[in-house]
Design an enzyme around this catalytic site. Structure first.
Site, PDB file in Angstrom:
ATOM      1  N   HIS A  17       1.903   4.787  -2.761  1.00 21.53           N
ATOM      2  CA  HIS A  17       2.146   6.275  -2.867  1.00 21.53           C
ATOM      3  C   HIS A  17       3.387   6.432  -3.291  1.00 21.53           C
ATOM      4  CE1 HIS A  17      -1.587   6.363  -0.693  1.00 21.53           C
ATOM      5  NE2 HIS A  17      -1.189   5.898   0.591  1.00 21.53           N
ATOM      6  N   HIS A  76       1.047  -1.199  -0.033  1.00 18.05           N
ATOM      7  CA  HIS A  76      -0.024   0.010  -0.024  1.00 18.05           C
ATOM      8  C   HIS A  76       0.910   1.352  -0.017  1.00 18.05           C
ATOM      9  CE1 HIS A  76      -3.555   2.549   1.529  1.00 18.05           C
ATOM     10  NE2 HIS A  76      -2.570   3.271   1.965  1.00 18.05           N
ATOM     11  N   GLU A  77       1.833   1.272   0.877  1.00 18.96           N
ATOM     12  CA  GLU A  77       2.460   2.635   1.060  1.00 18.96           C
ATOM     13  C   GLU A  77       3.632   2.783  -0.274  1.00 18.96           C
ATOM     14  OE1 GLU A  77       1.881   4.636   3.151  1.00 18.96           O
ATOM     15  OE2 GLU A  77       0.511   3.547   4.624  1.00 18.96           O
TER      16      GLU A  77
END
Length: 278
Positions: free
Chosen positions: A174, A170-171
């Site tokens: 980004h 998920h990170e």
């Protein structure tokens, strides 16, 4: 170097359980404008087709006096080559303090290198955060770039139900230029929050793994299985009785398990425009 061996050792560092997913990644104020311009430039240059990317990756394991494979990007044509693993005993860094000092001491590689710092405790109940890419990063932007991840969120960690490694996925999304699939203005169904055409407009972040969740009726059901939502990483299924061993076995089904073609295309273009060769 095997990611799986590294991640299993990281999992032993944290005993922090997570009540809900909390992501600390915040787009910088010019990112929407810069990313729109980057997409337009990549499209004009014919860089919209999928090309294999290999990201040099450095792991930094932080501990406080006690004692990976990022494989969800394979279908996106994005691979991560683990270059080195450092291990540091520093109580302040292990609790999320002195981020700049930590990175000044440990960071390796250029702006195209992914540095991931695993710590057993993060302030504010965070599971992790990464920095979004910038078109013209300053020296300080390059220094702090990368991801800080709660150790307990890696496979085998204690941050259930967020302990299958999907926090890192998920990170890093980004880091590669992806927004959350839900609108940051909770309840807003009037605009597309993530600038990706094939993720339905989603008004609220997801908790658990609620099949059929539809926060913006008429726009398509919510992307609860997307890596960029807040869903649980897996669902506990009903126990299955093993008559041979006379015991019940617990079975799990993944909830968070996909990127869309539009997200993959965006990551490819963001990489080429913001990070490649820098």
């Amino acid at each position: 170097m095997r990611f799986s061996i590294v991640l299993s050792s990281i999992a032993a560092l944290s005993s922090v359980a997570a009540a809900e997913r909390v992501c600390g990644a915040i787009p910088h104020r010019t990112f929407a404008k810069e990313s729109k311009a980057a997409i337009e430039a990549a499209t004009a240059a014919g860089l919209t087709t999928k090309a294999n990317i290999t990201v040099e990756t450095y792991f930094h394991v932080i501990t406080a006096g006690s004692k990976g494979e990022i494989n969800n990007y394979g279908p996106a044509g994005i691979g991560f080559k683990l270059m080195d693993v450092s291990r540091t005993d520093n109580a302040k860094w292990a609790s999320g303090g002195d981020e700049t000092g930590m990175k000044k001491s440990l960071r390796k590689g250029g702006y195209s290198a992914l540095n991931v710092y695993f710590a057993p405790n993060l302030e504010g109940g965070l599971l992790g955060f990464c920095y979004f890419p910038k078109a013209n990063p300053s020296a300080n932007d390059k220094l702090v770039d990368g991801c800080v991840i709660l150790s307990g969120s890696v496979p085998g960690g204690e941050a259930a139900p967020y302990n299958e490694g999907k926090t890192t996925t998920h990170e890093v999304g980004h880091y590669m230029g992806l927004y959350h699939v839900f609108n940051e203005e909770q309840g807003n169904c009037q605009k597309d929050g993530d600038m990706v055409a094939d993720t339905p407009v989603q008004g609220t972040k997801t908790s658990g793994c609620p099949q059929g969740k539809d926060s913006c009726p008429g726009q398509g059901v919510d992307s609860i299985h997307n890596y960029m939502d807040y869903s649980d990483e897996y669902v506990l299924l009903s126990p299955v009785y093993d008559s041979w061993h006379q015991t019940n076995h617990r079975h799990f089904s993944p909830c968070m398990n996909q990127f869309t073609p539009g997200q993959i295309s965006r990551m490819q273009m963001m990489w080429q425009q913001f990070r490649a060769g820098k």
